[in-house]
Design a protein around this motif. Structure first.
Motif, short mmCIF file in Angstrom:
data_model
loop_
_atom_site.label_atom_id
_atom_site.label_comp_id
_atom_site.label_asym_id
_atom_site.label_seq_id
_atom_site.Cartn_x
_atom_site.Cartn_y
_atom_site.Cartn_z
N GLN A 1 11.76 1.23 -13.24
CA GLN A 1 10.39 0.90 -12.82
C GLN A 1 9.65 2.22 -12.58
OE1 GLN A 1 8.49 -2.17 -12.16
NE2 GLN A 1 7.03 -0.51 -12.31
N LYS A 2 8.65 2.45 -13.44
CA LYS A 2 7.85 3.67 -13.28
C LYS A 2 7.11 3.63 -11.96
CE LYS A 2 4.41 6.51 -15.64
NZ LYS A 2 3.52 6.62 -16.83
N GLY A 3 7.09 4.75 -11.25
CA GLY A 3 6.45 4.80 -9.97
C GLY A 3 4.97 4.44 -10.04
N ARG A 4 4.54 3.53 -9.19
CA ARG A 4 3.15 3.10 -9.14
C ARG A 4 2.82 2.61 -7.75
NH1 ARG A 4 2.18 -2.43 -9.34
NH2 ARG A 4 4.06 -3.73 -9.62
N LYS A 5 1.53 2.60 -7.46
CA LYS A 5 1.10 2.12 -6.15
C LYS A 5 0.99 0.61 -6.18
CE LYS A 5 -2.26 2.87 -2.49
NZ LYS A 5 -3.46 3.64 -2.05
N VAL A 6 1.59 -0.01 -5.18
CA VAL A 6 1.57 -1.48 -5.05
C VAL A 6 0.64 -1.84 -3.90
CG1 VAL A 6 2.93 -3.56 -4.73
CG2 VAL A 6 3.94 -1.57 -5.86
N SER A 7 -0.36 -2.64 -4.18
CA SER A 7 -1.32 -3.06 -3.15
C SER A 7 -0.84 -4.33 -2.46
CB SER A 7 -2.70 -3.29 -3.77
OG SER A 7 -2.66 -4.38 -4.67
N SER A 8 -1.45 -4.62 -1.35
CA SER A 8 -1.06 -5.80 -0.56
C SER A 8 -1.46 -7.10 -1.24
CB SER A 8 -1.71 -5.73 0.82
OG SER A 8 -3.12 -5.67 0.71
N SER A 9 -2.37 -7.06 -2.20
CA SER A 9 -2.82 -8.26 -2.88
C SER A 9 -1.88 -8.68 -4.00
CB SER A 9 -4.23 -8.06 -3.45
OG SER A 9 -4.26 -6.98 -4.38
N GLU B 1 0.84 -1.21 0.00
CA GLU B 1 0.00 0.00 0.00
C GLU B 1 0.88 1.26 0.00
OE1 GLU B 1 -3.09 -0.22 -0.58
OE2 GLU B 1 -3.31 -2.38 -0.20
N VAL B 2 1.93 1.23 -0.82
CA VAL B 2 2.83 2.37 -0.99
C VAL B 2 3.14 2.52 -2.48
CG1 VAL B 2 3.88 2.08 1.29
CG2 VAL B 2 4.90 0.94 -0.70
N LYS B 3 3.74 3.66 -2.87
CA LYS B 3 4.20 3.88 -4.23
C LYS B 3 5.65 3.46 -4.33
CE LYS B 3 1.10 7.68 -5.54
NZ LYS B 3 1.02 9.09 -6.00
N TYR B 4 5.97 2.76 -5.43
CA TYR B 4 7.33 2.24 -5.60
C TYR B 4 7.82 2.57 -7.01
CZ TYR B 4 10.82 -1.22 -6.99
OH TYR B 4 11.93 -1.83 -7.51
N GLY B 5 9.09 2.98 -7.10
CA GLY B 5 9.71 3.26 -8.39
C GLY B 5 11.19 3.01 -8.32
N ALA B 6 11.82 2.75 -9.49
CA ALA B 6 13.26 2.49 -9.55
C ALA B 6 13.83 3.14 -10.80
CB ALA B 6 13.52 1.00 -9.56
N GLU B 7 15.06 3.68 -10.70
CA GLU B 7 15.72 4.33 -11.82
C GLU B 7 17.23 4.25 -11.69
OE1 GLU B 7 14.33 8.35 -11.69
OE2 GLU B 7 15.44 8.82 -9.86
N PHE B 8 17.92 4.41 -12.82
CA PHE B 8 19.37 4.43 -12.81
C PHE B 8 19.84 5.85 -13.12
CE2 PHE B 8 23.40 4.27 -15.20
CZ PHE B 8 24.22 3.74 -14.22
N VAL B 9 20.68 6.38 -12.24
CA VAL B 9 21.19 7.75 -12.38
C VAL B 9 22.68 7.66 -12.68
CG1 VAL B 9 21.48 9.99 -11.29
CG2 VAL B 9 19.47 8.58 -10.76
N PRO B 10 23.13 8.05 -13.92
CA PRO B 10 24.57 7.98 -14.27
C PRO B 10 25.38 9.03 -13.50
CG PRO B 10 23.19 8.24 -16.21
CD PRO B 10 22.32 8.46 -15.05
N SER B 11 26.64 8.74 -13.33
CA SER B 11 27.54 9.69 -12.66
C SER B 11 27.88 10.85 -13.59
CB SER B 11 28.83 8.98 -12.22
OG SER B 11 28.56 7.94 -11.32
N ASN B 12 27.93 10.59 -14.88
CA ASN B 12 28.21 11.62 -15.86
C ASN B 12 26.97 12.51 -15.99
OD1 ASN B 12 29.00 13.24 -17.99
ND2 ASN B 12 29.54 11.52 -19.36
N GLU B 13 27.15 13.79 -15.73
CA GLU B 13 26.02 14.71 -15.76
C GLU B 13 25.43 14.87 -17.16
OE1 GLU B 13 27.30 18.36 -14.08
OE2 GLU B 13 27.54 17.54 -12.03
N GLU B 14 26.20 14.53 -18.16
CA GLU B 14 25.72 14.67 -19.51
C GLU B 14 24.86 13.48 -19.94
OE1 GLU B 14 29.07 15.29 -21.99
OE2 GLU B 14 29.58 17.26 -21.10
N SER B 15 24.90 12.40 -19.14
CA SER B 15 24.10 11.21 -19.45
C SER B 15 22.68 11.40 -18.93
CB SER B 15 24.73 9.97 -18.85
OG SER B 15 26.04 9.77 -19.37
N TYR B 16 21.78 10.56 -19.42
CA TYR B 16 20.38 10.67 -19.02
C TYR B 16 20.02 9.61 -17.97
CZ TYR B 16 19.93 13.61 -23.16
OH TYR B 16 20.08 14.61 -24.10
N THR B 17 19.06 10.01 -17.13
CA THR B 17 18.53 9.06 -16.14
C THR B 17 17.63 8.06 -16.85
OG1 THR B 17 18.61 10.70 -14.38
CG2 THR B 17 17.10 8.84 -14.08
#
Length: 575
Positions: free
Chosen positions: A527-535, A507-523
């Motif tokens: 996993q797009k943030g979404r609400k995960v239910s207990s079921s 019953e919370v929102k969960y998301g995941a992403e990769f953030v490069p160390s190089n500032e010129e690179s893109y995130t």
């Protein structure tokens, strides 16, 4: 016999007292040997006329003093068993000693166990535990000596007179016992002195005379006893194993003895009695044979071992909800024979589990039991309750201190009433290990004793078949209500990153992403943030192939008003 009668006998005949010492079979253990002193009054050496013998015939009086292991010990030459018994009484450890030192009662118990092994007391209950001590003695030498004396005093009869026995010959046969076997009643008086109080007990003993038709060498009794002592061989100490470990022959047996001592609050004599009863029960139940029996695999989902707790105790799961299956319940509990088979299966499972324990550490060789009562058959299932109560009683009596905790989870409302019915059969020490948790508190309770990497997924952990194993540690974090939490995992080389994440109750929102160390690179959104239910699925698994330096960021947004427990772990695999 009254004093007046004794006086008249003395005036008529002055008997000659022969003192005979009869020693019991040498194969009897030392502490059970019985020394019997028999004073036999026979005729005096000067033969009397036949008429005088008939008129003043005096029955043979045999006075026997029975000296047993209950008699007052001889202070001049005390035996080893008596000394050991006294030493136990005088060296009983005090409470202050027990709190700091367990070695003293352990050594006392080992001494008593060794004596019991020497005396073969683990095979069957000793005679002194079941009934008052009695003695059966065959007095062949004494009767042979009397026959010899009678033969020298009487003239030799003619052959034709021997064919028609006279009354005189019949009397001689009756007195000497040289023609046939006869039973002679002896009255034995055993005086037992205990704490100054004397108890007199009359013990009647039958002494069977052996026919003199077989020639008996006429040699002194003392010489016969000495030759018997020389020929007899001492009993070898009994070999006893318990839980697969030879008693006293293996250093690990000290841990087992400590378990019995703890179960009896370090009362050495009570611990010894418990050990004896356990070993006898194991022989009667046929534990060693039971290990090789095939009892079916229908119950493998009911009871199984999985993982360890935080103190490295193996964990056993008992799933009572499986008995909602009517077919399984009928196969297991429908009649007494099936219930006994279930009991044998359960004891075999416990025995095998115990033999996998590490007996080098007394604190580690115990088991945590998790009893899942979800969907358990109700209190109306008498057969299940009866089998459970019987199993608990056997475990308590014969497997002491093998339970670190008894954790009951998903406890229904009616179970407390059933537990009150079982409680009188359990010791206070056993009940102190019980932990109860309702459905809403079960996962939290289990995680307080078992690490999440060791706890099965169905009970709130991350342990399951897959890429991660029980050795891959899990991080636990508590997320406050209405708050957001991020987890970062740095990656410094090209690899495949995998992770598992779980929020108890979700019953919370969960998301995941990769953030490069190089500032010129893109995130990169993993996993797009979404609400995960207990079921939904309890554990979410993700992976991402990293091609440059950077970090994986997990975001958990707890929008509820309750705190949440977050579990996660990472793993990298090089390309």
């Amino acid at each position: 016999m009254s004093q007046d009668n004794m006086s008249s006998l003395d005036q008529t005949t002055t008997p000659r007292a022969e003192e005979v010492v009869v020693v019991a079979d040498e194969n009897v253990p030392h502490h059970e040997k019985t020394t019997t002193t028999i004073a036999v009054e026979s005729e005096k050496q000067d033969p009397q006329p036949e008429t005088e013998m008939k008129n003043n015939s005096v029955p043979v009086v045999e006075s026997v003093t029975l000296e047993t292991h209950l008699s007052k010990p001889n202070t001049d030459s005390p035996d080893t068993d008596t000394l050991s018994f006294k030493q136990e009484e005088t060296t009983k450890p005090s409470q202050s000693d027990l709190s700091g030192n367990e070695n003293k009662p352990l050594q006392e118990l080992k001494t008593l166990v060794q004596q019991a092994l020497n005396n073969h007391e683990f095979s069957e209950p000793s005679a002194k535990e079941d009934k008052p001590p009695t003695t059966t003695t065959t007095t062949t030498t004494t009767l042979a000596a009397e026959n010899a004396t009678s033969a020298e005093e009487e003239p030799v009869q003619q052959k034709d007179e021997e064919e028609v026995p006279t009354q005189k010959e019949e009397e001689k046969e009756q007195e000497g016992g040289d023609k046939k076997e006869e039973e002679v009643k002896e009255t034995m008086v055993a005086s037992v002195e205990d704490d100054g109080a004397k108890t007199v007990e009359a013990i009647e003993e039958t002494v069977v005379a052996v026919s003199s038709s077989v020639p008996v060498p006429q040699e002194p009794l003392q010489e016969k006893v000495e030759s018997k002592d020389e020929a007899a061989l001492p009993l070898q100490p009994e070999e006893v194993s318990i839980y697969g470990i030879p008693l006293l022959a293996d250093e690990r047996s000290d841990v087992i003895l400590l378990k019995f001592l703890r179960a009896r609050d370090f009362k050495v004599k009570e611990a010894l009695t418990m050990i004896k009863n356990t070993i006898r029960w194991r022989k009667q139940f046929g534990i060693e044979e039971l290990l090789d029996e095939k009892l079916g695999d229908e119950l493998e989902k009911v009871v199984y071992m999985h993982g360890f707790d935080k103190e490295n105790h193996p964990v056993c799961y008992n799933i009572y909800g499986e008995f909602q299956n009517k077919e399984l319940y009928k196969k297991t509990f429908s009649d007494e024979e099936k219930r006994q088979n279930f009991l044998r299966w359960r004891i075999r499972f416990l025995e095998k589990s115990i033999r996998n324990l590490d007996f080098n550490n007394v604190d580690a060789c115990t088991i945590v039991h998790v009893n899942d009562l979800k969907d358990s058959p109700g209190p109306g299932k008498w057969e299940l309750r009866q089998a459970t109560k019987q199993a608990l009683q056997l475990f308590q009596d014969n497997y002491p201190e093998f339970v670190a905790k008894q954790v009951f989870i998903n406890v229904p409302w009616w179970y407390l009433a059933v537990n009150r019915m079982i409680s009188p059969f359990l010791t206070q020490r056993t009940k102190s290990k019980f932990v109860f948790a309702g459905p809403s508190k079960s996962t939290h309770t289990l995680l307080s004793y078992i690490a999440p990497e060791q706890l099965p997924v169905k009970y709130g952990g991350l342990s399951k078949h897959g890429e991660f194993g029980n050795s891959d540690a899990v991080t636990e974090i508590t997320i406050k209500p209405a708050s957001k939490h991020t987890v970062e995992f740095a990656v410094s080389e090209k690899c495949l990153v995998s992770w598992e994440v779980r929020v108890i109750g979700w019953e919370v929102k969960y998301g995941a992403e990769f953030v490069p160390s190089n500032e010129e690179s893109y995130t990169v959104i993993v996993q797009k943030g979404r609400k995960v239910s207990s079921s939904e699925e309890a554990v979410l698994c993700n992976s991402f192939k990293v091609g440059e330096h950077g970090k994986v960021v997990l975001t958990i947004d707890n929008t509820s008003s309750k705190k949440k427990k977050l579990l996660y772990r990472f793993k990298t695999k090089l390309d």
